[in-house]
Motif scaffolding. Sequence first.
Motif, PDB file in Angstrom:
ATOM      1  N   LEU A 178     -43.885  59.468  34.454  1.00  0.00           N
ATOM      2  CA  LEU A 178     -43.270  58.439  35.282  1.00  0.00           C
ATOM      3  C   LEU A 178     -43.695  58.563  36.742  1.00  0.00           C
ATOM      4  O   LEU A 178     -43.853  57.542  37.438  1.00  0.00           O
ATOM      5  N   GLU A 179     -43.862  59.789  37.228  1.00  0.00           N
ATOM      6  CA  GLU A 179     -44.330  59.975  38.603  1.00  0.00           C
ATOM      7  C   GLU A 179     -45.746  59.426  38.781  1.00  0.00           C
ATOM      8  O   GLU A 179     -46.063  58.796  39.794  1.00  0.00           O
ATOM      9  N   MET A 180     -46.600  59.657  37.761  1.00  0.00           N
ATOM     10  CA  MET A 180     -47.942  59.086  37.805  1.00  0.00           C
ATOM     11  C   MET A 180     -47.892  57.555  37.768  1.00  0.00           C
ATOM     12  O   MET A 180     -48.601  56.871  38.510  1.00  0.00           O
ATOM     13  N   GLU A 181     -47.008  57.032  36.919  1.00  0.00           N
ATOM     14  CA  GLU A 181     -46.868  55.585  36.821  1.00  0.00           C
ATOM     15  C   GLU A 181     -46.312  54.991  38.114  1.00  0.00           C
ATOM     16  O   GLU A 181     -46.698  53.889  38.535  1.00  0.00           O
ATOM     17  N   LEU A 182     -45.413  55.732  38.775  1.00  0.00           N
ATOM     18  CA  LEU A 182     -44.844  55.268  40.038  1.00  0.00           C
ATOM     19  C   LEU A 182     -45.916  55.188  41.126  1.00  0.00           C
ATOM     20  O   LEU A 182     -45.974  54.206  41.876  1.00  0.00           O
TER      21      LEU A 182
END
Length: 248
Positions: A178-182
Amino acid sequence: MSISNSFLPDELWRRILEIGIKTSGFRYKDLCSISISCRRLHRLSNENSLWSHLLSSDFPSSSSSSSSSSSTTKSSTKTLYRERFERDREKKLAVNRRIVLRKESQIVEHSRKIREIETRLADENHKLKTTVSELSHLRLLRQASVALNVWQPEVIRGRQKEIVGQCVVPVESRIHALEMELRLCKQQILGFEKAHKDEKRRLDTAKEELVSMKYHPLRDYTTVMNGGDKECNIKRKKLKRCHKAILD
């Protein structure tokens, strides 16, 4: 015409007009303006020799064809110039209309791209909010799983076990994803905002160019002038009323 000018012979006036056309840059507007000054200049300015010079200078491609056709027709060179001028004006107006239509199609295309960018930007913002919400929830789960290793009252401990039990995926790997997607969402939003700004600038430039294209010197502005004349008449009537009121 003054008395001193009236004594000049026609040959001298004719020579002056020829010099003006050949060397001083006299145009058809200047010759028409001179023709309304007096009867004598009106007669001299309508001579074929003067309009032949204008015809050959303004329309060199048609001077040969006009000279051949003038020998077979009875029309004057001024009439031939007027016909060629009208034909050339129609061509310029047609070219201007095509340019305006092309620019209007560019404006439509820029508007379509802006709407598409705005739609994708809205989708990306929604995706960003969803990702942030899910990421905050998973971080709470991670805190709850860490808190299970510390002594706590049974009520709080049972509630944290319930929260941790609801998660069926590995918390750390999901948080990392999710951090990468954010970060990717933020980059996409920055790119869409830049593209929207650039496309909006192109749209504004195209609209300004369209306004300048529509203001064409060969365009018929009778409707605009009529509207301006009406406003001037209204103002003139108001000034007359005020003047009468002051006099009374």
